[in-house]
Design an enzyme around this catalytic site. Structure first.
Site, PDB file in Angstrom:
ATOM      1  N   VAL A  44      -3.416   5.555  36.973  1.00  0.00           N
ATOM      2  CA  VAL A  44      -2.855   4.716  35.792  1.00  0.00           C
ATOM      3  C   VAL A  44      -3.896   5.211  34.737  1.00  0.00           C
ATOM      4  O   VAL A  44      -4.968   5.997  34.843  1.00  0.00           O
ATOM      5  CB  VAL A  44      -2.909   3.124  35.986  1.00  0.00           C
ATOM      6  CG1 VAL A  44      -1.399   3.003  36.802  1.00  0.00           C
ATOM      7  CG2 VAL A  44      -3.986   2.764  36.607  1.00  0.00           C
ATOM      8  N   LYS A  75       0.145   6.766  19.677  1.00  0.00           N
ATOM      9  CA  LYS A  75       0.142   5.265  19.455  1.00  0.00           C
ATOM     10  C   LYS A  75      -0.597   5.060  18.488  1.00  0.00           C
ATOM     11  O   LYS A  75      -1.778   5.040  18.206  1.00  0.00           O
ATOM     12  CB  LYS A  75      -0.957   5.000  20.941  1.00  0.00           C
ATOM     13  CG  LYS A  75      -1.248   3.530  20.911  1.00  0.00           C
ATOM     14  CD  LYS A  75      -2.257   3.174  22.024  1.00  0.00           C
ATOM     15  CE  LYS A  75      -2.540   1.739  21.998  1.00  0.00           C
ATOM     16  NZ  LYS A  75      -3.851   1.516  23.009  1.00  0.00           N
ATOM     17  N   LEU A 349     -14.495   3.687  36.254  1.00  0.00           N
ATOM     18  CA  LEU A 349     -14.286   2.592  36.868  1.00  0.00           C
ATOM     19  C   LEU A 349     -15.686   2.131  37.860  1.00  0.00           C
ATOM     20  O   LEU A 349     -15.761   0.752  37.772  1.00  0.00           O
ATOM     21  CB  LEU A 349     -13.121   2.487  37.686  1.00  0.00           C
ATOM     22  CG  LEU A 349     -11.807   2.859  37.282  1.00  0.00           C
ATOM     23  CD1 LEU A 349     -10.768   2.972  38.121  1.00  0.00           C
ATOM     24  CD2 LEU A 349     -11.325   1.818  36.347  1.00  0.00           C
ATOM     25  N   TYR A 452     -22.095  -2.571  19.205  1.00  0.00           N
ATOM     26  CA  TYR A 452     -21.034  -1.778  19.124  1.00  0.00           C
ATOM     27  C   TYR A 452     -20.062  -1.763  20.385  1.00  0.00           C
ATOM     28  O   TYR A 452     -20.549  -1.743  21.644  1.00  0.00           O
ATOM     29  CB  TYR A 452     -21.471  -0.187  19.111  1.00  0.00           C
ATOM     30  CG  TYR A 452     -20.213   0.654  19.113  1.00  0.00           C
ATOM     31  CD1 TYR A 452     -19.590   0.811  17.831  1.00  0.00           C
ATOM     32  CD2 TYR A 452     -20.008   1.375  20.260  1.00  0.00           C
ATOM     33  CE1 TYR A 452     -18.351   1.634  17.838  1.00  0.00           C
ATOM     34  CE2 TYR A 452     -18.878   2.256  20.304  1.00  0.00           C
ATOM     35  CZ  TYR A 452     -18.165   2.164  19.202  1.00  0.00           C
ATOM     36  OH  TYR A 452     -17.085   3.199  19.310  1.00  0.00           O
TER      37      TYR A 452
HETATM   38  P1  FAD Z   1     -10.201   7.104  39.802  1.00  0.00           P
HETATM   39  O1  FAD Z   1      -9.114   7.634  39.105  1.00  0.00           O
HETATM   40  O2  FAD Z   1     -10.141   6.013  40.875  1.00  0.00           O
HETATM   41  O3  FAD Z   1     -11.165   8.595  40.556  1.00  0.00           O
HETATM   42  C1  FAD Z   1     -11.885   8.260  41.570  1.00  0.00           C
HETATM   43  C2  FAD Z   1     -12.144   9.637  42.113  1.00  0.00           C
HETATM   44  O4  FAD Z   1     -13.079   9.781  42.953  1.00  0.00           O
HETATM   45  C3  FAD Z   1     -10.951  10.398  42.888  1.00  0.00           C
HETATM   46  O5  FAD Z   1     -10.900  11.860  42.233  1.00  0.00           O
HETATM   47  C4  FAD Z   1     -11.411  10.374  44.110  1.00  0.00           C
HETATM   48  O6  FAD Z   1     -10.662  11.748  45.053  1.00  0.00           O
HETATM   49  C5  FAD Z   1     -12.957  10.577  43.990  1.00  0.00           C
HETATM   50  N1  FAD Z   1     -13.377  10.131  45.274  1.00  0.00           N
HETATM   51  C6  FAD Z   1     -13.326   8.796  45.746  1.00  0.00           C
HETATM   52  N2  FAD Z   1     -14.198   8.596  46.917  1.00  0.00           N
HETATM   53  C7  FAD Z   1     -14.808   9.890  47.242  1.00  0.00           C
HETATM   54  C8  FAD Z   1     -15.390  10.728  48.142  1.00  0.00           C
HETATM   55  N3  FAD Z   1     -15.883  10.056  49.206  1.00  0.00           N
HETATM   56  N4  FAD Z   1     -15.631  11.893  48.253  1.00  0.00           N
HETATM   57  C9  FAD Z   1     -15.026  12.889  47.203  1.00  0.00           C
HETATM   58  N5  FAD Z   1     -14.538  12.040  46.242  1.00  0.00           N
HETATM   59  C10 FAD Z   1     -13.987  10.799  46.222  1.00  0.00           C
HETATM   60  N6  FAD Z   1      -7.693   2.716  30.919  1.00  0.00           N
HETATM   61  C11 FAD Z   1      -7.427   3.175  29.342  1.00  0.00           C
HETATM   62  O7  FAD Z   1      -7.864   3.696  28.904  1.00  0.00           O
HETATM   63  N7  FAD Z   1      -6.028   2.787  29.133  1.00  0.00           N
HETATM   64  C12 FAD Z   1      -5.070   2.177  29.984  1.00  0.00           C
HETATM   65  O8  FAD Z   1      -3.979   1.992  29.366  1.00  0.00           O
HETATM   66  C13 FAD Z   1      -5.616   1.804  31.485  1.00  0.00           C
HETATM   67  N8  FAD Z   1      -4.637   1.186  32.143  1.00  0.00           N
HETATM   68  C14 FAD Z   1      -5.077   0.950  33.688  1.00  0.00           C
HETATM   69  C15 FAD Z   1      -4.320   0.084  34.240  1.00  0.00           C
HETATM   70  C16 FAD Z   1      -4.830  -0.284  35.628  1.00  0.00           C
HETATM   71  C17 FAD Z   1      -3.854  -1.074  36.337  1.00  0.00           C
HETATM   72  C18 FAD Z   1      -6.188   0.158  35.768  1.00  0.00           C
HETATM   73  C19 FAD Z   1      -6.585  -0.221  37.283  1.00  0.00           C
HETATM   74  C20 FAD Z   1      -7.048   0.875  35.109  1.00  0.00           C
HETATM   75  C21 FAD Z   1      -6.335   1.142  33.833  1.00  0.00           C
HETATM   76  N9  FAD Z   1      -7.229   1.849  32.992  1.00  0.00           N
HETATM   77  C22 FAD Z   1      -6.810   2.238  31.790  1.00  0.00           C
HETATM   78  C23 FAD Z   1      -8.459   2.838  33.533  1.00  0.00           C
HETATM   79  C24 FAD Z   1      -8.255   3.854  33.770  1.00  0.00           C
HETATM   80  O9  FAD Z   1      -7.105   4.295  34.772  1.00  0.00           O
HETATM   81  C25 FAD Z   1      -9.575   4.476  34.312  1.00  0.00           C
HETATM   82  O10 FAD Z   1     -10.918   4.172  33.407  1.00  0.00           O
HETATM   83  C26 FAD Z   1      -9.627   6.070  34.477  1.00  0.00           C
HETATM   84  O11 FAD Z   1      -8.430   6.411  35.146  1.00  0.00           O
HETATM   85  C27 FAD Z   1     -10.679   6.633  35.092  1.00  0.00           C
HETATM   86  O12 FAD Z   1     -10.745   6.055  36.569  1.00  0.00           O
HETATM   87  P2  FAD Z   1     -11.846   7.062  37.435  1.00  0.00           P
HETATM   88  O13 FAD Z   1     -11.769   8.680  37.187  1.00  0.00           O
HETATM   89  O14 FAD Z   1     -13.206   6.226  37.157  1.00  0.00           O
HETATM   90  O15 FAD Z   1     -11.684   6.576  39.004  1.00  0.00           O
END
Ligand code: FAD
Length: 515
Positions: A44, A75, A349, A452
């Site tokens: 997401v 948007k 996250l 900020y």
């Molecule tokens: P993730 O997408 O969880 O990626 C984690 C990565 O780590 C994956 O590639 C996985 O394979 C890897 N990984 C995990 N463990 C291991 C391991 N042991 N070894 C190797 N790799 C590993 N943000 C916005 O700006 N706008 C929105 O509208 C919005 N809507 C959202 C709605 C929901 C319900 C949620 C929960 C979040 C939303 N967000 C939104 C936030 C946004 O989704 C995240 O900030 C963004 O996707 C970044 O996620 P990430 O890359 O930190 O984590």
């Protein structure tokens, strides 16, 4: 200097970071992204805010380069439905308020009440969103004449902190397509991808990270490790045991259920905004992408079960989603106490997250990356840089926490326990005094959260007046002033809105041409 950067995680955070660091430092650093084949990204995160254009600009990308590949749409703001009462909606647009005789138009509006819709009377965007228009004409010109586009984005790269003017829009995009696009972009510019699981984290005698142990590729060593592993916080929280500060007592929504719904855009239209529709135990987002809708119910598990939430979402969406599988997500709301610990920096996250009501997740990522570049350490690991980084990242999320609390406190809706509890829930330090002040004097840059966090006073004004649950008063001075200029400005907004709705193409038409 530090040369070897290892990013663990290949979701939006991992690939945005890889692409940006290569764009900033080129081949002076080596970037390796270790990404699990088995653990999927969160899937997401598809709505952004207007500062995102600096990210794409920094990478030298133009809209035509990436938007069609990521099913992106425009948007212009967020449409809040049913937060005041059923059937009511208002917009929080990307549009600064006009100022008349030293007072923002909001103050004049509260004094004069020229209409019943503050957003339509004071902003152009409301009419453009209602009419589903594109912010650009078919020849590519922006509707907003005040905004001068940088003619050479690839040579003059701006960042968040240089956002002098308010750009009139952000984007929606498909998160998976964007991560794939950025991965390709970063790898073409020298980033290396290792598709493997990190099983363990090696530490040196200082307790800092020396390497990550992968299942099939052995040890991956580095100087600086970036934790982009999502809510797991594999490096920062699990290995380095940095505590997580929960915001749950202020913001109880801790769960979401999401659906991807294919739609016939030509028939349905393409509204250029995110919609947040209030529900019994939270709210539903609707994000129109090119070819499908991203939708999901963000709710508090204290007030709804996952089954109930999914039922509510499916009823809201209708039969189009019958064959689609729902994605249930548990959300960790709050922030890692210090996002930078030793030689590990958490981005995405793993660093922090608040419910996506104002689409701030990707903003936090962008902010984190930019701050990292600005505070990038040398071999002496000057702690002043690290402290400054941690302060700025913490302040950004703390400010957004407060802004989101205002949405629940300020909503007039009061029809069940969830919404009644929202009015009495604990608030962050300083918020209650600020709210008290806004009752007598509408928010200004100097009376909102003082650091900020991406939002300006106009955003507070838009949601405060749109939500309708908190009393506001006109500035007494206005009763002593001649309001003719304000009347003219309200009339000008009416005329400009009407002309723009007439002359701009629909968003569907514009994007179809781009495709
Ligand atoms: P993730 O997408 O969880 O990626 C984690 C990565 O780590 C994956 O590639 C996985 O394979 C890897 N990984 C995990 N463990 C291991 C391991 N042991 N070894 C190797 N790799 C590993 N943000 C916005 O700006 N706008 C929105 O509208 C919005 N809507 C959202 C709605 C929901 C319900 C949620 C929960 C979040 C939303 N967000 C939104 C936030 C946004 O989704 C995240 O900030 C963004 O996707 C970044 O996620 P990430 O890359 O930190 O984590």
């Amino acid at each position: 200097m530090l040369k070897r950067i290892v990013i663990v995680g290949g979701g939006t955070a991992g690939w945005m970071t890889a692409a940006y660091l290569r764009a900033a430092f080129g081949s002076n650093i080596a970037v390796t992204v270790v990404e699990s084949k088995r653990i999927a990204p969160i899937g997401v995160g598809e709505a952004t805010f207007s500062t995102i254009r600096h990210f794409f600009g920094f990478l030298g990308l133009r809209e035509e380069d990436w938007m069609p590949k990521c099913n992106a749409t425009y948007k212009l703001g967020i449409r809040f439905e049913n937060w005041r009462e059923p059937g009511h909606h208002f917009y929080h647009p990307f549009e600064r308020l006009r100022v008349v005789d030293g007072f923002p138009l909001t103050d004049w509006w509260v004094h004069k009440r020229p209409g019943d819709r503050f957003d339509r009377d004071a902003f152009l965007m409301a009419a453009i969103c209602d009419a589903e228009r594109s912010p650009r004409y078919l020849d590519g010109r922006l509707f907003e004449q005040d905004f001068v586009e940088n003619p050479e984005p690839e040579n003059i790269r701006t960042t968040l902190s240089e956002q002098g003017t308010q750009f009139p829009y952000a984007y929606h995009f498909d998160a998976a397509l964007l991560a794939g696009f950025l991965a390709e972009h970063a790898m073409e510019r020298g980033a290396v991808q290792i598709l493997d699981d990190v099983l363990d984290v090696g530490r040196d005698q200082r307790g800092w990270i020396s390497h990550v142990q992968t299942r099939e590729h052995g040890q991956v060593e580095g100087d600086l490790f970036i934790d982009c592993t999502g809510f797991r916080g594999l490096l920062i929280n699990q290995a380095l045991e940095e505590p997580f500060v929960s915001f749950q007592e202020n913001l109880p929504n801790d769960s979401a259920v999401a659906l991807r719904v294919p739609v016939d855009m030509e028939q349905r239209g393409l509204r250029p905004c995110t919609t947040a529709t209030a529900q019994e135990a939270g709210w539903i987002w609707t994000i129109p992408l090119y070819g499908r809708i991203g939708t999901g119910y963000v709710y508090a598990s204290d007030y709804s079960s996952p089954e109930e939430a999914e039922r509510t979402l499916r009823e809201f969406v209708g039969p189009e989603a019958d064959d689609m599988e729902a994605n249930h997500i548990k959300m960790r709301i709050g922030r890692t106490q210090r996002s930078w610990v030793g030689n590990c920096v958490a981005i995405g996250l793993s660093s922090g997250f608040v419910e996506p009501l104002e689409s701030t997740g990707i903003f936090f990522i962008q902010h984190g990356i930019e701050q990292l570049v600005k505070h990038f350490p040398a071999g002496d690991w000057d702690p002043v840089l690290q402290d400054a980084y941690n302060r700025s990242v913490a302040q950004a999320i703390e400010g957004v926490r407060e802004f989101l609390v205002l949405h629940y406190r300020g909503a007039a809706r009061n029809d069940n326990q969830y919404w009644r509890d929202a009015k009495t829930r604990a608030v962050p330090d300083g918020f209650a005094e600020r709210l008290e002040q806004w009752h007598s004097k509408l928010p200004t840059e100097s009376s909102i959260f003082p650091h900020y966090h991406g939002f300006e006073a106009y955003s507070y004004l838009a949601v405060l007046l749109g939500l309708g649950g908190e009393p506001v008063k006109p500035a007494p001075a206005l009763a002593l002033m001649d309001g003719t200029a304000a009347d003219k400005e309200f009339q000008l907004i009416r005329d400009q809105s009407r002309d723009l709705v007439k002359s701009l193409p629909s968003q569907y038409e514009y994007l179809s041409q781009m495709h």
